[in-house]
Every structure is written in structure tokens, then in C-alpha cells.
Write a protein that holds these residues in place. Structure first.
Motif, PDB file in Angstrom:
ATOM      1  N   VAL A   5      26.465 -76.336  69.192  1.00 26.82           N
ATOM      2  CA  VAL A   5      25.206 -76.746  68.591  1.00 26.82           C
ATOM      3  C   VAL A   5      25.134 -76.255  67.150  1.00 26.82           C
ATOM      4  O   VAL A   5      25.234 -75.074  66.878  1.00 26.82           O
ATOM      5  CB  VAL A   5      24.008 -76.194  69.394  1.00 26.82           C
ATOM      6  CG1 VAL A   5      22.701 -76.589  68.720  1.00 26.82           C
ATOM      7  CG2 VAL A   5      24.054 -76.716  70.810  1.00 26.82           C
ATOM      8  N   ARG A   6      24.987 -77.192  66.263  1.00 31.14           N
ATOM      9  CA  ARG A   6      24.889 -76.822  64.866  1.00 31.14           C
ATOM     10  C   ARG A   6      23.442 -76.875  64.412  1.00 31.14           C
ATOM     11  O   ARG A   6      22.756 -77.850  64.636  1.00 31.14           O
ATOM     12  CB  ARG A   6      25.709 -77.779  64.004  1.00 31.14           C
ATOM     13  CG  ARG A   6      27.167 -77.445  64.049  1.00 31.14           C
ATOM     14  CD  ARG A   6      27.919 -78.351  63.127  1.00 31.14           C
ATOM     15  NE  ARG A   6      29.331 -77.995  63.119  1.00 31.14           N
ATOM     16  CZ  ARG A   6      30.235 -78.653  62.423  1.00 31.14           C
ATOM     17  NH1 ARG A   6      29.880 -79.698  61.708  1.00 31.14           N
ATOM     18  NH2 ARG A   6      31.488 -78.292  62.438  1.00 31.14           N
ATOM     19  N   GLU A   7      23.064 -75.827  63.794  1.00 32.11           N
ATOM     20  CA  GLU A   7      21.734 -75.771  63.221  1.00 32.11           C
ATOM     21  C   GLU A   7      21.817 -76.372  61.825  1.00 32.11           C
ATOM     22  O   GLU A   7      22.698 -76.030  61.052  1.00 32.11           O
ATOM     23  CB  GLU A   7      21.329 -74.306  63.101  1.00 32.11           C
ATOM     24  CG  GLU A   7      19.991 -73.966  63.684  1.00 32.11           C
ATOM     25  CD  GLU A   7      19.689 -72.494  63.487  1.00 32.11           C
ATOM     26  OE1 GLU A   7      18.811 -72.199  62.693  1.00 32.11           O
ATOM     27  OE2 GLU A   7      20.382 -71.673  64.123  1.00 32.11           O
ATOM     28  N   ALA A   8      20.900 -77.263  61.522  1.00 34.76           N
ATOM     29  CA  ALA A   8      20.910 -77.833  60.177  1.00 34.76           C
ATOM     30  C   ALA A   8      19.495 -77.844  59.633  1.00 34.76           C
ATOM     31  O   ALA A   8      18.527 -77.904  60.378  1.00 34.76           O
ATOM     32  CB  ALA A   8      21.470 -79.241  60.191  1.00 34.76           C
ATOM     33  N   ASN A   9      19.404 -77.798  58.337  1.00 37.68           N
ATOM     34  CA  ASN A   9      18.102 -77.753  57.716  1.00 37.68           C
ATOM     35  C   ASN A   9      18.176 -78.377  56.327  1.00 37.68           C
ATOM     36  O   ASN A   9      19.256 -78.664  55.831  1.00 37.68           O
ATOM     37  CB  ASN A   9      17.642 -76.291  57.605  1.00 37.68           C
ATOM     38  CG  ASN A   9      16.254 -76.128  58.192  1.00 37.68           C
ATOM     39  OD1 ASN A   9      15.396 -76.988  58.009  1.00 37.68           O
ATOM     40  ND2 ASN A   9      16.041 -75.033  58.881  1.00 37.68           N
ATOM     41  N   VAL A  10      17.014 -78.538  55.732  1.00 38.70           N
ATOM     42  CA  VAL A  10      16.970 -79.089  54.378  1.00 38.70           C
ATOM     43  C   VAL A  10      16.117 -78.178  53.516  1.00 38.70           C
ATOM     44  O   VAL A  10      15.042 -77.759  53.931  1.00 38.70           O
ATOM     45  CB  VAL A  10      16.380 -80.517  54.378  1.00 38.70           C
ATOM     46  CG1 VAL A  10      16.167 -81.013  52.949  1.00 38.70           C
ATOM     47  CG2 VAL A  10      17.285 -81.480  55.127  1.00 38.70           C
ATOM     48  N   VAL A  11      16.625 -77.845  52.357  1.00 35.59           N
ATOM     49  CA  VAL A  11      15.822 -77.079  51.404  1.00 35.59           C
ATOM     50  C   VAL A  11      15.583 -77.930  50.157  1.00 35.59           C
ATOM     51  O   VAL A  11      16.379 -78.805  49.822  1.00 35.59           O
ATOM     52  CB  VAL A  11      16.497 -75.741  50.998  1.00 35.59           C
ATOM     53  CG1 VAL A  11      16.496 -74.760  52.152  1.00 35.59           C
ATOM     54  CG2 VAL A  11      17.911 -75.976  50.492  1.00 35.59           C
TER      55      VAL A  11
END
Ligand code: ZN
Ligand code: ZN
Length: 121
Positions: A5-11
Motif C-alpha cells: 500500500v502506497r501512501e500518496a498525497n498532494v502538496v
């Protein structure tokens, strides 16, 4: 165990040349190591609506080789402002840096570990 499971986000970031906002997609690949993989044009309003302003990343951040750079000027890196904590694109052209968000300027400082924050952290 959640291995794959890869955690991804946007800044949110802003371009130093055009002062226009964009989003940077970051992905967690190992414990406390994040990779920024993608950048795309994004209005400040849209970013706020998505809650990107409040995204906070802790740990080490590295660039993925696929990272295309700032969508406005092509700057391949970015700097986290010491004053407001927000990101401004940077392409290594000088040691002097001016924040596109708050106008703070100073010498560029690089660190291995830092905190990213889109909001009023
Ligand atoms: Zn730029
Ligand atoms: Zn700033």
C-alpha cells in the motif's frame, strides 16, 4: 502488514517566475521517505477545496526520476520557505531564493530532513 500500500498525497507549491500555483504529488515508498513524482497546474481555489493546503509531510523527501518539474518554468526542485513553510519551485540557478507565497527571501539552505506543510503549521 500492509506491504504494497502506497501512501500518496498532494502538496501545493507556487512557481517563482509566474507566481502561479501548482500541485506536487508525493508518494511514500519507505518509512519516512517520500518521493515527489508529478507536478500539475492547479488553482489555489481548487487546492483549497481538495484540502491540499493542510497536507503535512514529515521525513525525508527525494525526487523521483520521472518528476517533470514545475509546470510553468520547468524548475526541477522546490524550496520550503522558512517563514511561511510553503513551497516555491526552484531550479538551482542561484543561492538566493524568494518565496512566491509571502515574499520572504534569503539564502537557500538544504537539509536532509524537513517538514512540509501546506497550511499554517
Ligand atoms: Zn516554476
Ligand atoms: Zn514564504
Amino acid at each position: 502488514m500492509k506491504k504494497d500500500v502506497r501512501e500518496a498525497n498532494v502538496v501545493m507549491a507556487k512557481c517563482k517566475s509566474s507566481k502561479r500555483p501548482f500541485g506536487i504529488r508525493i508518494e511514500k515508498r519507505m518509512d519516512n521517505v517520500w518521493y515527489y513524482t508529478w507536478a500539475f497546474k492547479l488553482s489555489e481555489q481548487a487546492g483549497n477545496n481538495e484540502g491540499y493546503e493542510n497536507v503535512m509531510i514529515s521525513g525525508r523527501v527525494d525526487m523521483d526520476t520521472e518528476y517533470p518539474g514545475c509546470p510553468y518554468c520547468g524548475g526541477i526542485g522546490w524550496i520550503s520557505c522558512g517563514n511561511c513553510g510553503k513551497l516555491t519551485c526552484y531550479n538551482g540557478e542561484s543561492n538566493h531564493f524568494t518565496c512566491a507565497w509571502c515574499g520572504n527571501s534569503g539564502e537557500v539552505q538544504f537539509g536532509e530532513t524537513f517538514d512540509l506543510s501546506g497550511g499554517g503549521y
